[in-house]
Each structure stands twice: as structure tokens, then as C-alpha cells.
Design a protein around this motif. Sequence first.
Motif, PDB file in Angstrom:
ATOM      1  N   ALA A  16      10.213  -2.629  -2.565  1.00  0.00           N
ATOM      2  CA  ALA A  16       9.078  -2.939  -3.435  1.00  0.00           C
ATOM      3  C   ALA A  16       7.767  -2.492  -2.789  1.00  0.00           C
ATOM      4  CB  ALA A  16       9.031  -4.424  -3.749  1.00  0.00           C
ATOM      5  N   GLU A  17       7.617  -2.730  -1.491  1.00  0.00           N
ATOM      6  CA  GLU A  17       6.406  -2.305  -0.780  1.00  0.00           C
ATOM      7  C   GLU A  17       6.311  -0.784  -0.728  1.00  0.00           C
ATOM      8  OE1 GLU A  17       7.117  -4.281   2.920  1.00  0.00           O
ATOM      9  OE2 GLU A  17       5.770  -5.936   2.425  1.00  0.00           O
ATOM     10  N   ALA A  18       7.429  -0.130  -0.484  1.00  0.00           N
ATOM     11  CA  ALA A  18       7.449   1.327  -0.440  1.00  0.00           C
ATOM     12  C   ALA A  18       7.077   1.901  -1.801  1.00  0.00           C
ATOM     13  CB  ALA A  18       8.823   1.825  -0.009  1.00  0.00           C
ATOM     14  N   ASN A  19       7.598   1.318  -2.875  1.00  0.00           N
ATOM     15  CA  ASN A  19       7.255   1.770  -4.223  1.00  0.00           C
ATOM     16  C   ASN A  19       5.773   1.588  -4.507  1.00  0.00           C
ATOM     17  OD1 ASN A  19       9.213   3.046  -5.664  1.00  0.00           O
ATOM     18  ND2 ASN A  19      10.042   1.184  -6.580  1.00  0.00           N
ATOM     19  N   LYS A  20       5.222   0.464  -4.074  1.00  0.00           N
ATOM     20  CA  LYS A  20       3.789   0.201  -4.277  1.00  0.00           C
ATOM     21  C   LYS A  20       2.949   1.246  -3.553  1.00  0.00           C
ATOM     22  CE  LYS A  20       0.288  -3.387  -3.809  1.00  0.00           C
ATOM     23  NZ  LYS A  20      -0.018  -4.720  -3.309  1.00  0.00           N
TER      24      LYS A  20
END
Length: 61
Positions: free
Chosen positions: A4-8
Amino acid sequence: MSLAEANKNLKWDTRMTEAKVNSGELKKDELQKHLEQLPDLAHNVEKFTIDGKPASSDESH
């Protein structure tokens, strides 16, 4: 880092924005607003030639 952090972090990655707009994950107007807020860094550009020598601004082609 979680997925999720990488996608953000990739939200504004130019390699991903077209796919995100096409999928509806990112709206065109949201992307345009983001692009308009980016600073103009044209003064930081260093021109060069393929042979690695600095390009002269008065060179004729």
C-alpha cells in the motif's frame, strides 16, 4: 515498506499515470492539477551532445 505504501509512492510516477487514468484510479483533472503545481526547473537543465561535449547554445545544425 508495505504494498500500500509503495503504491502510494507511485501515484505520480509518470510511468503509471496513464494506466491509473485509464483504470479510473486517477482522474484527469487531478493529474492536471498536480502537474500545474510542479515547479519549473528548466533553469537546472544542462544541455549535452551525444559525444559528451557541452552543447553550445549558438551552434547551428
